[in-house]
Write a protein that holds these residues in place. Sequence first.
Motif, PDB file in Angstrom:
ATOM      1  N   ARG A 325     -31.353  12.917  22.782  1.00 39.30           N
ATOM      2  CA  ARG A 325     -32.410  11.904  22.827  1.00 39.30           C
ATOM      3  C   ARG A 325     -33.585  12.258  23.723  1.00 39.30           C
ATOM      4  O   ARG A 325     -34.633  11.615  23.662  1.00 39.30           O
ATOM      5  CB  ARG A 325     -31.800  10.558  23.238  1.00 39.30           C
ATOM      6  CG  ARG A 325     -30.712  10.132  22.268  1.00 39.30           C
ATOM      7  CD  ARG A 325     -30.070   8.809  22.622  1.00 39.30           C
ATOM      8  NE  ARG A 325     -28.751   8.717  22.012  1.00 39.30           N
ATOM      9  CZ  ARG A 325     -27.974   7.635  22.078  1.00 39.30           C
ATOM     10  NH1 ARG A 325     -28.408   6.565  22.729  1.00 39.30           N
ATOM     11  NH2 ARG A 325     -26.781   7.628  21.529  1.00 39.30           N
ATOM     12  N   ARG A 326     -33.431  13.276  24.547  1.00 40.21           N
ATOM     13  CA  ARG A 326     -34.582  13.700  25.354  1.00 40.21           C
ATOM     14  C   ARG A 326     -35.575  14.499  24.516  1.00 40.21           C
ATOM     15  O   ARG A 326     -36.668  14.821  24.986  1.00 40.21           O
ATOM     16  CB  ARG A 326     -34.111  14.525  26.550  1.00 40.21           C
ATOM     17  CG  ARG A 326     -33.196  13.744  27.485  1.00 40.21           C
ATOM     18  CD  ARG A 326     -32.880  14.498  28.750  1.00 40.21           C
ATOM     19  NE  ARG A 326     -33.995  14.444  29.693  1.00 40.21           N
ATOM     20  CZ  ARG A 326     -33.929  14.892  30.939  1.00 40.21           C
ATOM     21  NH1 ARG A 326     -32.798  15.413  31.398  1.00 40.21           N
ATOM     22  NH2 ARG A 326     -34.970  14.821  31.726  1.00 40.21           N
ATOM     23  N   PHE A 327     -35.200  14.802  23.277  1.00 40.21           N
ATOM     24  CA  PHE A 327     -36.068  15.594  22.405  1.00 40.21           C
ATOM     25  C   PHE A 327     -36.748  14.749  21.330  1.00 40.21           C
ATOM     26  O   PHE A 327     -37.445  15.281  20.468  1.00 40.21           O
ATOM     27  CB  PHE A 327     -35.265  16.720  21.743  1.00 40.21           C
ATOM     28  CG  PHE A 327     -34.859  17.803  22.700  1.00 40.21           C
ATOM     29  CD1 PHE A 327     -35.718  18.866  22.966  1.00 40.21           C
ATOM     30  CD2 PHE A 327     -33.643  17.752  23.350  1.00 40.21           C
ATOM     31  CE1 PHE A 327     -35.351  19.868  23.861  1.00 40.21           C
ATOM     32  CE2 PHE A 327     -33.260  18.749  24.241  1.00 40.21           C
ATOM     33  CZ  PHE A 327     -34.131  19.815  24.501  1.00 40.21           C
ATOM     34  N   LYS A 339     -33.222  14.940  13.954  1.00 36.12           N
ATOM     35  CA  LYS A 339     -32.005  14.400  13.337  1.00 36.12           C
ATOM     36  C   LYS A 339     -31.613  15.125  12.055  1.00 36.12           C
ATOM     37  O   LYS A 339     -30.455  15.075  11.637  1.00 36.12           O
ATOM     38  CB  LYS A 339     -32.167  12.904  13.070  1.00 36.12           C
ATOM     39  CG  LYS A 339     -32.246  12.079  14.347  1.00 36.12           C
ATOM     40  CD  LYS A 339     -31.853  10.638  14.124  1.00 36.12           C
ATOM     41  CE  LYS A 339     -31.731   9.918  15.459  1.00 36.12           C
ATOM     42  NZ  LYS A 339     -31.001   8.640  15.366  1.00 36.12           N
ATOM     43  N   LYS A 340     -32.558  15.793  11.424  1.00 41.13           N
ATOM     44  CA  LYS A 340     -32.231  16.541  10.205  1.00 41.13           C
ATOM     45  C   LYS A 340     -31.736  17.951  10.514  1.00 41.13           C
ATOM     46  O   LYS A 340     -31.254  18.642   9.624  1.00 41.13           O
ATOM     47  CB  LYS A 340     -33.455  16.602   9.288  1.00 41.13           C
ATOM     48  CG  LYS A 340     -33.782  15.263   8.642  1.00 41.13           C
ATOM     49  CD  LYS A 340     -35.002  15.351   7.745  1.00 41.13           C
ATOM     50  CE  LYS A 340     -34.720  16.195   6.522  1.00 41.13           C
ATOM     51  NZ  LYS A 340     -35.867  16.206   5.586  1.00 41.13           N
ATOM     52  N   SER A 341     -31.817  18.364  11.754  1.00 34.65           N
ATOM     53  CA  SER A 341     -31.247  19.660  12.130  1.00 34.65           C
ATOM     54  C   SER A 341     -29.761  19.468  12.408  1.00 34.65           C
ATOM     55  O   SER A 341     -29.282  18.347  12.577  1.00 34.65           O
ATOM     56  CB  SER A 341     -31.943  20.221  13.372  1.00 34.65           C
ATOM     57  OG  SER A 341     -31.535  19.511  14.530  1.00 34.65           O
ATOM     58  N   GLN A 363     -35.275  32.930  18.612  1.00 36.90           N
ATOM     59  CA  GLN A 363     -35.357  31.474  18.535  1.00 36.90           C
ATOM     60  C   GLN A 363     -36.758  31.065  18.093  1.00 36.90           C
ATOM     61  O   GLN A 363     -37.510  30.420  18.834  1.00 36.90           O
ATOM     62  CB  GLN A 363     -34.993  30.862  19.892  1.00 36.90           C
ATOM     63  CG  GLN A 363     -33.521  31.056  20.248  1.00 36.90           C
ATOM     64  CD  GLN A 363     -33.096  30.247  21.456  1.00 36.90           C
ATOM     65  OE1 GLN A 363     -32.056  30.514  22.049  1.00 36.90           O
ATOM     66  NE2 GLN A 363     -33.874  29.260  21.856  1.00 36.90           N
ATOM     67  N   ASP A 364     -37.077  31.430  16.846  1.00 36.27           N
ATOM     68  CA  ASP A 364     -38.414  31.182  16.323  1.00 36.27           C
ATOM     69  C   ASP A 364     -38.434  30.158  15.194  1.00 36.27           C
ATOM     70  O   ASP A 364     -39.488  29.863  14.637  1.00 36.27           O
ATOM     71  CB  ASP A 364     -39.044  32.495  15.839  1.00 36.27           C
ATOM     72  CG  ASP A 364     -38.185  33.209  14.791  1.00 36.27           C
ATOM     73  OD1 ASP A 364     -37.214  32.606  14.293  1.00 36.27           O
ATOM     74  OD2 ASP A 364     -38.500  34.375  14.476  1.00 36.27           O
ATOM     75  N   GLY A 365     -37.266  29.622  14.840  1.00 38.65           N
ATOM     76  CA  GLY A 365     -37.202  28.655  13.750  1.00 38.65           C
ATOM     77  C   GLY A 365     -37.455  29.257  12.392  1.00 38.65           C
ATOM     78  O   GLY A 365     -37.599  28.517  11.406  1.00 38.65           O
ATOM     79  N   GLN A 366     -37.497  30.596  12.302  1.00 35.34           N
ATOM     80  CA  GLN A 366     -37.821  31.271  11.046  1.00 35.34           C
ATOM     81  C   GLN A 366     -36.764  32.300  10.647  1.00 35.34           C
ATOM     82  O   GLN A 366     -36.378  32.382   9.483  1.00 35.34           O
ATOM     83  CB  GLN A 366     -39.184  31.977  11.168  1.00 35.34           C
ATOM     84  CG  GLN A 366     -40.344  31.046  11.455  1.00 35.34           C
ATOM     85  CD  GLN A 366     -40.633  30.116  10.298  1.00 35.34           C
ATOM     86  OE1 GLN A 366     -40.495  30.490   9.146  1.00 35.34           O
ATOM     87  NE2 GLN A 366     -41.053  28.891  10.621  1.00 35.34           N
ATOM     88  N   ASP A 410     -34.314  27.176  16.774  1.00 36.89           N
ATOM     89  CA  ASP A 410     -35.662  27.043  17.331  1.00 36.89           C
ATOM     90  C   ASP A 410     -35.674  27.306  18.829  1.00 36.89           C
ATOM     91  O   ASP A 410     -34.656  27.667  19.426  1.00 36.89           O
ATOM     92  CB  ASP A 410     -36.263  25.674  16.988  1.00 36.89           C
ATOM     93  CG  ASP A 410     -35.595  24.514  17.732  1.00 36.89           C
ATOM     94  OD1 ASP A 410     -34.816  24.761  18.679  1.00 36.89           O
ATOM     95  OD2 ASP A 410     -35.860  23.350  17.364  1.00 36.89           O
ATOM     96  N   GLU A 411     -36.833  27.097  19.450  1.00 37.22           N
ATOM     97  CA  GLU A 411     -37.001  27.452  20.856  1.00 37.22           C
ATOM     98  C   GLU A 411     -36.113  26.632  21.787  1.00 37.22           C
ATOM     99  O   GLU A 411     -35.825  27.050  22.911  1.00 37.22           O
ATOM    100  CB  GLU A 411     -38.479  27.282  21.264  1.00 37.22           C
ATOM    101  CG  GLU A 411     -38.994  25.849  21.297  1.00 37.22           C
ATOM    102  CD  GLU A 411     -39.462  25.344  19.938  1.00 37.22           C
ATOM    103  OE1 GLU A 411     -40.110  24.278  19.894  1.00 37.22           O
ATOM    104  OE2 GLU A 411     -39.197  26.031  18.917  1.00 37.22           O
ATOM    105  N   ASN A 412     -35.650  25.469  21.328  1.00 40.35           N
ATOM    106  CA  ASN A 412     -34.770  24.640  22.144  1.00 40.35           C
ATOM    107  C   ASN A 412     -33.294  24.826  21.813  1.00 40.35           C
ATOM    108  O   ASN A 412     -32.440  24.122  22.351  1.00 40.35           O
ATOM    109  CB  ASN A 412     -35.149  23.159  21.978  1.00 40.35           C
ATOM    110  CG  ASN A 412     -36.523  22.856  22.525  1.00 40.35           C
ATOM    111  OD1 ASN A 412     -36.852  23.257  23.637  1.00 40.35           O
ATOM    112  ND2 ASN A 412     -37.335  22.162  21.748  1.00 40.35           N
ATOM    113  N   GLY A 413     -33.019  25.770  20.919  1.00 38.63           N
ATOM    114  CA  GLY A 413     -31.639  26.040  20.556  1.00 38.63           C
ATOM    115  C   GLY A 413     -31.088  25.159  19.457  1.00 38.63           C
ATOM    116  O   GLY A 413     -29.877  25.155  19.217  1.00 38.63           O
ATOM    117  N   PHE A 414     -31.959  24.406  18.773  1.00 40.14           N
ATOM    118  CA  PHE A 414     -31.510  23.556  17.670  1.00 40.14           C
ATOM    119  C   PHE A 414     -31.302  24.405  16.418  1.00 40.14           C
ATOM    120  O   PHE A 414     -32.196  25.147  15.997  1.00 40.14           O
ATOM    121  CB  PHE A 414     -32.526  22.449  17.386  1.00 40.14           C
ATOM    122  CG  PHE A 414     -32.476  21.321  18.367  1.00 40.14           C
ATOM    123  CD1 PHE A 414     -31.874  20.121  18.050  1.00 40.14           C
ATOM    124  CD2 PHE A 414     -33.028  21.466  19.634  1.00 40.14           C
ATOM    125  CE1 PHE A 414     -31.830  19.084  18.961  1.00 40.14           C
ATOM    126  CE2 PHE A 414     -32.988  20.442  20.564  1.00 40.14           C
ATOM    127  CZ  PHE A 414     -32.381  19.242  20.229  1.00 40.14           C
TER     128      PHE A 414
END
Length: 536
Positions: A325-327, A339-341, A363-366, A410-414
């Motif tokens: 929830r901090r994101f 929430k979709k990740s 960690q580029d989301g790509q 991604d950059e936050n590890g999601f």
Amino acid sequence: MEKPLLATDFLDRARRHYGDEEAVVATTGERYTYDELGELADGWAAALQSRGVEKGDRVAVLDPNTHYHLAAAYGSMQLGAIHTPLNYRLVPADFEYILNDASVKAVFADHAYAEKIEAVRDSVPTELFVTDDPDAVDGEWQSFDDLVAESTDYDRPEMDESDLITINYTSGTTGDPKGVCRTHRTETLHAYLVSIHQELRDDDVYLWTLPMFHVNGWGHIFTVTGMGAKHVCTRGVDAGKIFDAIHDEGVSYFCAAPTVLNMLQEYYAEHEPETTAGRPIRVATAGAAPPEATIRTVEDEFGWYLKHVYGATETGPLITTSDARRFFDQESDERFAVKKSQGIGYLGTEVRVVDDDGEDVPQDGQTIGEIVVRGNQVMDGYWEKPDATEEAFNERAEGYYHMGDLATVDENGFVSIQDRKKDIIISGGENISSIELEDALFDHDAVGDVAVIPAPSEKWGETPKAFVVPANGDHENPGTTEKDVIAFLRERIATYKVPGEIEFVAELPTTATGKIQKYELREREWADEDRMVGEG
């Protein structure tokens, strides 16, 4: 100090502190306190022990979400016997394989499903056959109620947290089903993690829409019981009854595959039922994320809070959550992206996305790699399949379980799933093997060649579709019909595995060496979608 982590501790704790509190609302309307549920479990343990079932023996349960399942599971575990829940959607041949593979000594089967066991009774090693209603079942079956009424006295053996206590069979996504071996320790630590991340409390009322057989109901047979919360049982998913239960029982938490959320959304649009009983409701969904429109309806119109989690039978199952929830701001549409990740790892869980060399992708989301995981909730291995176990833990990254899902981070590890590495179709939350389907189709005389892929489905997220090259070579006059082929399959495999569509084609796309390129077929079917993975 060190205290053994035992799965039996969950019911023991509930009986000790919540004995007089309501524990279970049965499908028949009966209500049981934790003391009464405990007495049923004791009676089952005593009945098994008096009939020769010992620590380490396998005891199977084929049952929808009833109080019998809970009592049988805990009664078996109190003996140190290995609880082996069975998927009631399978066919007799599947049960024959599993009962033999695990050398199951006793089985409890709900009256609605016992005929599937009766059909293979003479070809399995099982010695004790028990049901809730013997009068409704052909063959010689004993009554659960009569057995548990005999005595509640049994000797509980010494148990160690490293002892095997459950075997959960996979759906056979690569050949025959594999038994996922879980110890007291893995079950206990997974339950602790679920209690934390799913915010279980003793005043929760949990509605059983998720099958109890499915990785022990994602561990909720342990967490709900251990916290002293209330179980509301069901015999299946019915949208109207879910809303009724929410209102009548004050449900505060339940789990629902994206397909179930869609059912609830459709029912709500037509009937406009009450969606809460005046208390907050949490709903967990798993796997590929539901569409943004579904999340919006669930949260903005129903007033529920959605948690998206992810895992596999081999991993407990739960290993990640998007409930970070901090994101995100719950009042903002920005929450949908999170929430979709599939989210970030549970406490004590190391989730990575790695390339072919086992190295972490950027960690580029790509950049796409395979999800691998290491954690205390991950299985010890497959039942009597050391080679499969070795491969599952070491294919790319040594010592990590390989999920078979391809994802970005991604950059936050999601983590966000993009595709699948294996020939697995996930339809309505159930794993379906394209290989198993192809094998079944090849048994049809009119089938010359075949490829099965997942196709988009509004109802199920994705559903199997078969491309068939007729044996006579004429796709316009294949010598059979789609209806005939589907009827042929219904006699051989579980109904939920049957393809939603059969398409006759002149040829299948292949490589220069003749290997079928399923990727081309999937690209064609998913051309209008944003990714080649379903939301089921």
